[in-house]
Design a protein around this motif. Structure first.
Motif, mmCIF file in Angstrom:
data_model
loop_
_atom_site.group_PDB
_atom_site.id
_atom_site.type_symbol
_atom_site.label_atom_id
_atom_site.label_comp_id
_atom_site.label_asym_id
_atom_site.label_seq_id
_atom_site.Cartn_x
_atom_site.Cartn_y
_atom_site.Cartn_z
ATOM 1 N N ILE A 161 -9.474 41.532 -2.094
ATOM 2 C CA ILE A 161 -10.173 41.715 -3.360
ATOM 3 C C ILE A 161 -9.414 42.685 -4.244
ATOM 4 O O ILE A 161 -9.271 42.489 -5.447
ATOM 5 N N ARG B 135 -6.461 40.934 -5.820
ATOM 6 C CA ARG B 135 -6.879 40.084 -6.933
ATOM 7 C C ARG B 135 -7.190 40.920 -8.167
ATOM 8 O O ARG B 135 -6.859 40.570 -9.282
ATOM 9 N N TYR C 20 -14.457 32.311 0.380
ATOM 10 C CA TYR C 20 -13.895 33.045 -0.764
ATOM 11 C C TYR C 20 -12.950 32.139 -1.539
ATOM 12 O O TYR C 20 -13.057 31.975 -2.760
ATOM 13 N N ALA C 21 -12.021 31.518 -0.819
ATOM 14 C CA ALA C 21 -11.044 30.645 -1.468
ATOM 15 C C ALA C 21 -11.720 29.434 -2.106
ATOM 16 O O ALA C 21 -11.351 29.001 -3.206
ATOM 17 N N TYR D 126 -14.853 29.193 -3.265
ATOM 18 C CA TYR D 126 -15.581 29.551 -4.476
ATOM 19 C C TYR D 126 -14.618 29.856 -5.616
ATOM 20 O O TYR D 126 -14.862 29.475 -6.766
ATOM 21 N N GLU D 127 -13.523 30.513 -5.314
ATOM 22 C CA GLU D 127 -12.542 30.829 -6.338
ATOM 23 C C GLU D 127 -11.971 29.546 -6.948
ATOM 24 O O GLU D 127 -11.778 29.452 -8.160
ATOM 25 N N ARG E 261 -15.526 27.160 -8.430
ATOM 26 C CA ARG E 261 -16.751 27.828 -8.872
ATOM 27 C C ARG E 261 -17.561 26.959 -9.853
ATOM 28 O O ARG E 261 -18.793 27.004 -9.831
ATOM 29 N N ASN F 226 -15.890 32.358 -15.686
ATOM 30 C CA ASN F 226 -14.451 32.558 -15.800
ATOM 31 C C ASN F 226 -14.082 34.036 -15.919
ATOM 32 O O ASN F 226 -12.903 34.369 -16.030
ATOM 33 N N ASP G 79 -13.564 39.082 -12.821
ATOM 34 C CA ASP G 79 -14.152 39.773 -11.674
ATOM 35 C C ASP G 79 -15.294 38.995 -11.034
ATOM 36 O O ASP G 79 -15.908 39.468 -10.081
ATOM 37 N N HIS G 80 -15.580 37.801 -11.549
ATOM 38 C CA HIS G 80 -16.764 37.070 -11.105
ATOM 39 C C HIS G 80 -16.750 36.793 -9.602
ATOM 40 O O HIS G 80 -17.709 37.106 -8.891
ATOM 41 N N VAL G 81 -15.676 36.216 -9.115
ATOM 42 C CA VAL G 81 -15.630 35.824 -7.704
ATOM 43 C C VAL G 81 -15.748 37.052 -6.802
ATOM 44 O O VAL G 81 -16.512 37.054 -5.827
ATOM 45 N N ALA G 82 -15.013 38.099 -7.110
ATOM 46 C CA ALA G 82 -15.047 39.302 -6.274
ATOM 47 C C ALA G 82 -16.442 39.909 -6.214
ATOM 48 O O ALA G 82 -16.913 40.314 -5.141
#
Length: 343
Positions: free
Chosen positions: A5, A8, A207-208, A210-211, A214, A244, A247-250
Motif C-alpha cells: 500500500i 502504491r 487487492y489486485a 479490486y484495483e 473496481r 478513480n 487512494d480509493h483502493v488502499a
C-alpha cells in the motif's frame, strides 16, 4: 499499513493533489425534487455546487446546497457509493431551508490526502475524525447527521462519542458501530456468505482484483445490494468516477482488513476504538431506517433498538428499496431528516 500500500501511495504522489477531473467538475445541475418516496427507476441528477476545503489530514471535496444561515445537515455516503446518493435528498432539504453539506469520504471523488506520508487508513474512527475536522474547518458547531453504510457507521460514532456536535441523527440500518474483537466471532454460514467480498479483500488476489476491476466490481455490488433498484448506466457512471480517486483502493482494502483484525489502525485512534469497542449507547434523537429489499448484510431493527436511549423511531420503507436508501427513496430519507430534530 503494508509495504504494498505504501508503494502504491508513493507512486501516486504526483497525482494525489492533481486538479479535479472534468467529470467531477462538469456534473449536471442540482437534482429536481422527487415527489415519490419509493423506487422510481432511472435517474441521473447531480450537484452543481462543489467545493474544496482543507480539514485535518485531508483536502475534502464536498457539495453544498441551501441557505448559509440554515440549520446544518451533513450527509455521508458509504461504499461503493458517493455523494450522488444524496443528489435528490439535498434539494428537498435545501428547499425547506436547510444548509446541506455532502462530503466525499477519504478515498472518494475530490477528497485527497494532504500528505503522501499519511497512512491510507480506512478504520472507523479515522473516518469519524475526518468529519469532525470538516465541521471544524467549516465552523459548524452542531449539525443533523444522516448516512448509510460507512456513512451510517460514521454518524453513529459521532453521535456516540461527540453528542455535543450532533443535534440529531438518521441512520440507515441502525446501529453499525463495531470492533475488531466483536468481528472475530464467526457468523452462521448464510451470514458469512453475504460477506464474500470482505474475505476476498483479505487476500492479495482480492487487492489486485479490486484495483483492476473496481468499476465492474462496484456495479455488481450495486445490483446485489439493491436487487430491485432499476438504476441506469448514467446513474452508475456518474458515481463510478469517484472510485478513480488515487487512494480509493488502499482505503477500501484497509477498511475491510482492519475490521477482521488483519491490519492495524493508527495509534492515535486507539483510545477512540477502545470506547467504540464497548458499543456505547446513542442519546441524541434518532430515526433509523430500512428498505424492504436491502440485499446487503444488515441487522434486524429489533437487534439494535435498545442502543438508542434518547428519543427514537424506526421506519421501514417499502416499494423494493435496497441498500442505497437515500438515492432509491429520497423523499422518505429527506422527510426523516426534517422530522428527527422534532422528535
Amino acid at each position: 499499513m503494508s509495504d504494498r500500500i505504501n508503494d502504491r501511495r508513493r507512486r501516486l504522489l504526483g497525482t494525489a493533489l492533481a486538479g479535479l477531473s472534468l467529470m467531477e467538475l462538469g456534473l449536471g445541475g442540482i437534482a429536481h425534487a422527487q415527489a415519490s418516496g419509493t423506487n422510481a427507476g432511472p435517474r441521473a441528477a447531480g450537484f452543481d455546487n462543489l467545493k474544496q476545503i482543507d480539514a485535518g489530514t485531508l483536502s475534502v471535496g464536498y457539495a453544498e446546497a441551501g441557505p448559509q444561515n440554515g440549520p446544518v445537515v451533513i450527509l455521508l455516503h458509504g461504499w461503493p457509493y458517493d455523494i450522488h446518493s444524496f443528489a435528490e435528498v439535498a434539494p428537498l432539504l435545501a428547499a425547506a431551508g436547510y444548509r446541506v453539506i455532502v462530503p466525499y469520504l477519504r478515498g472518494y471523488g475530490m477528497t485527497r490526502f494532504l500528505s503522501a506520508d499519511t497512512p491510507r487508513n480506512g478504520q472507523q474512527a479515522a473516518i469519524a475524525v475526518d468529519i469532525i475536522a470538516l465541521m471544524d474547518a467549516l465552523k459548524i458547531d452542531k449539525a443533523i447527521l444522516g448516512g448509510f453504510d460507512w456513512g451510517a457507521r460514521t454518524v453513529n460514532i459521532i453521535a456516540a462519542l461527540w453528542p455535543q456536535r450532533c443535534k440529531a441523527m438518521v441512520s440507515v440500518s441502525g446501529y453499525l458501530i463495531g470492533s475488531q474483537e466483536a468481528n472475530r466471532a464467526p457468523l452462521p454460514p448464510k451470514a458469512e456468505l453475504a460477506w464474500w467480498y470482505q474475505f476476498y479483500f483479505a487476500t492479495e488476489r482480492g487487492y489486485a482484483g479490486y484495483e483492476a476491476n473496481r468499476h465492474d466490481f462496484n456495479k455488481l455490488i450495486w445490483h446485489t445490494a439493491s436487487p430491485k433498484w432499476n438504476f441506469d448506466d448514467a446513474t452508475f457512471e456518474r458515481s463510478a468516477q469517484s472510485f478513480n480517486n488515487p487512494d480509493h483502493v488502499a482505503v477500501v482494502i484497509h477498511n475491510y482488513r482492519w475490521r477482521l483484525g488483519l491490519v492495524k489502525g493508527e495509534a492515535q485512534y486507539d483510545e477512540l476504538e477502545k470506547r467504540l469497542a464497548l458499543a456505547p449507547v446513542i442519546t441524541v434523537p434518532t430515526i433509523t431506517m430500512e428498505g424492504d429489499a436491502n440485499g446487503a448484510p444488515h441487522p434486524e431493527p429489533a437487534a439494535y433498538a435498545k442502543k438508542f436511549t434518547g428519543k427514537y423511531a424506526h421506519r421501514n420503507i417499502g416499494g423494493g428499496i435496497g441498500h442505497n436508501l437515500p438515492q432509491e427513496a429520497p423523499k422518505a430519507f429527506a422527510d426523516a431528516i426534517a422530522d428527527v430534530a422534532r422528535l
